[in-house]
Design an enzyme around this catalytic site. Structure first.
Site, short mmCIF file in Angstrom:
data_model
loop_
_atom_site.label_atom_id
_atom_site.label_comp_id
_atom_site.label_asym_id
_atom_site.label_seq_id
_atom_site.Cartn_x
_atom_site.Cartn_y
_atom_site.Cartn_z
CE LYS A 1 -3.02 2.75 2.80
NZ LYS A 1 -3.15 2.99 4.31
CG ASP B 1 -8.21 3.30 2.09
OD1 ASP B 1 -8.98 2.93 1.22
OD2 ASP B 1 -8.19 4.58 2.56
#
Ligand code: SF4
Length: 214
Positions: A126, A144
């Site tokens: 991420k 997310d």
């Protein structure tokens, strides 16, 4: 669940167009002025609000300006500086480790490829995606909690695992939208498609969303 008349890629294009119109200024909410600051802010943002991270980095970035500054930081001082973001020992360790490798292997500059970013200690997919997207070189799609929830509700994935969700999204979302797409879902998730109480009655996507309650 409603079924949509248009195919998923066509529906996705309409959704991106609609959200881009509504959230024309959707950008990364983490304050930063270079790739190193974004990398540090993203590490700090795990399990923490962007507002809290921005408060902490406002002071942090005055004290630590270069990768060498972070690499040479006194561990306890750095931990104290990031304490209020939670998981501060691990985060401080990740920041120092990543910075040390940036100094040793990359001459103090944050690398640009996904492979090199993922080799930095404490940098997961991420974070690498956030950094590469903000540099105009998106190599994947940030997943997310908002991207995950909205992608599921909008029928773009049935997966739970962020890596599998990202794979589904990379198949559907045109590459030129890989950087923008998560910002749009994050902004919409924060403002309308709340985790517990989605406001479908006020949602600009309610005629395109298979999970709409109206
Ligand atoms: S219609 Fe409801 S579930 Fe679908 S995106 Fe909008 S708020 Fe979320």
């Amino acid at each position: 669940m409603k079924s949509s008349k248009s195919s998923t890629p066509e529906r996705l294009r309409k959704i991106v167009r609609t959200l881009a119109r509504v959230y024309g200024d959707a950008t990364c909410a983490l304050h930063h002025s270079n790739a190193l600051q974004l990398l540090v802010a993203t590490i700090l943002s795990a399990q923490c609000t962007d507002n809290r991270v921005n408060t902490v980095t406002a002071e942090l970035f005055k004290k630590y300006r270069t990768a060498k500054d972070f690499a040479d930081a006194d561990p306890e001082e750095l931990e104290a500086a990031v304490r209020s973001t939670g998981f501060f020992r691990n985060k401080a360790k990740s920041i120092r480790g990543a910075a040390a490798r940036i100094v040793e292997k990359h001459g103090g500059e944050v690398p640009s490829t996904m492979e090199e970013l993922l080799e930095l200690p404490g940098v997961a997919r991420k974070t690498a995606n956030v950094v590469s997207a903000e540099r105009g070189n998106a190599q994947g799609i940030v997943v997310d909690t908002h991207v995950r929830r909205l992608s599921q509700r909008l029928g773009f994935t049935r997966q739970e695992d962020p890596v599998k969700i990202e794979r589904d999204l990379m198949r559907l979302v045109p590459r030129e939208d890989w950087a923008l797409f998560p910002h749009l879902l994050i902004w919409h998730g924060r403002r309308v498609c709340d985790a517990r109480r989605p406001r479908c009655e006020d949602c600009v996507l309610n005629d395109l969303c298979p999970s709409s309650r109206v």
